[in-house]
Motif scaffolding. Structure first.
Motif, mmCIF file in Angstrom:
data_model
loop_
_atom_site.group_PDB
_atom_site.id
_atom_site.type_symbol
_atom_site.label_atom_id
_atom_site.label_comp_id
_atom_site.label_asym_id
_atom_site.label_seq_id
_atom_site.Cartn_x
_atom_site.Cartn_y
_atom_site.Cartn_z
ATOM 1 N N SER A 175 0.827 -1.202 0.000
ATOM 2 C CA SER A 175 0.000 0.000 0.000
ATOM 3 C C SER A 175 0.858 1.247 0.000
ATOM 4 O O SER A 175 0.567 2.208 -0.704
ATOM 5 C CB SER A 175 -0.916 0.007 1.231
ATOM 6 N N ARG B 43 2.392 1.757 -3.425
ATOM 7 C CA ARG B 43 1.416 2.293 -4.366
ATOM 8 C C ARG B 43 1.111 3.746 -4.047
ATOM 9 O O ARG B 43 0.925 4.562 -4.946
ATOM 10 C CB ARG B 43 0.134 1.453 -4.325
ATOM 11 N N ILE C 101 -4.540 0.700 -10.548
ATOM 12 C CA ILE C 101 -4.539 1.268 -9.208
ATOM 13 C C ILE C 101 -5.596 2.355 -9.160
ATOM 14 O O ILE C 101 -5.587 3.275 -9.974
ATOM 15 C CB ILE C 101 -3.159 1.860 -8.863
ATOM 16 N N VAL D 83 -5.385 6.732 -2.309
ATOM 17 C CA VAL D 83 -5.108 5.477 -2.990
ATOM 18 C C VAL D 83 -5.276 4.355 -1.979
ATOM 19 O O VAL D 83 -4.734 4.404 -0.877
ATOM 20 C CB VAL D 83 -3.694 5.444 -3.612
ATOM 21 N N GLU D 84 -6.109 3.380 -2.358
ATOM 22 C CA GLU D 84 -6.401 2.249 -1.481
ATOM 23 C C GLU D 84 -6.866 2.718 -0.105
ATOM 24 O O GLU D 84 -6.430 2.217 0.935
ATOM 25 C CB GLU D 84 -5.183 1.328 -1.373
ATOM 26 N N ASN D 85 -7.739 3.705 -0.105
ATOM 27 C CA ASN D 85 -8.338 4.245 1.121
ATOM 28 C C ASN D 85 -7.332 4.930 2.040
ATOM 29 O O ASN D 85 -7.573 5.066 3.245
ATOM 30 C CB ASN D 85 -9.074 3.144 1.893
#
Length: 210
Positions: A4, A7, A156, A176-178
């Motif tokens: 994470s 990213r 993504i 990104v990804e919460n």
């Protein structure tokens, strides 16, 4: 380092590079007064084209990266608001001089921390904004997008938060990804300020940027 975070690092690079593309006669300058999703897409397309063509960036030239960030990021990103929200209530306690120093230090830290992601942009890297389904008259919006890279089979998910100013749309946060950029750094800022105050945070950020 978690996936994470890796990213997040890659996606923060898109924030830092949103003003890289220098318009030429063959390019149209992004329309900051237009639809927010179209504005983000125009900037992203221009940036990616510039990144793919810049040998110094691909080689990881720190001086070139810093030059790009320092000279070209401000037209598209409200770093003062990003820093103010990351600092939270501590921002109100800072002097004007400390606020200016904190904005500069935070910008330098992000540029230094995530500069390695610049070199990962390849011929297959692309970003596509999704259809905007919010209130067209809103002054604060979230634009959703997907980032594709040759090395990843799954795109993504990347969200941009923008505000409408007198000069048009400006980006001030990413998700990104919460993981929201501001929220992530607010926790770090609070811990550092509790230990050594605003000046201590500025010193710590400047040290990271070296």
């Amino acid at each position: 380092m978690t996936l994470s975070f890796l990213r997040l690092s890659a996606c923060v690079t898109f924030l830092l590079t949103l003003a890289v593309g220098v318009p030429t006669q063959a390019q149209t300058k992004p329309d900051a007064m237009g639809a927010p999703n179209e504005f983000v897409q125009q900037v992203a397309d221009q940036v990616l084209a510039a990144l793919k063509a810049d040998a110094a960036v691909k080689a990881g030239d720190t001086a070139r990266i810093n030059q790009i960030v320092d000279e070209l990021i401000l037209p598209y990103v409200n770093f003062e608001k990003t820093t103010r929200l990351a600092a939270g209530r501590n921002w109100r306690e800072a002097t004007p001089e400390q606020k200016a120093a904190l904005v500069k230090a935070f910008r330098g830290t992000l540029a230094r921390t995530y500069s390695g992601a610049f070199t990962r942009v390849d011929a297959g890297t692309a970003m596509k904004t999704l259809a905007f389904r919010g209130d067209a008259a809103a002054s604060d919006v979230v634009i959703k997008s997907q980032v594709m890279q040759s090395s990843n089979t799954q795109p993504i998910a990347l969200d941009y938060r923008l505000e409408k100013t007198a000069d048009g749309w400006k980006i001030y946060d990413l998700n990104v990804e919460n993981i929201w950029l501001i929220e992530n750094y607010r926790n770090q800022f609070t811990q550092e300020i509790s230990k050594s105050g605003i000046d201590g945070l500025i010193a710590a950020l400047n040290k990271r940027a070296q």
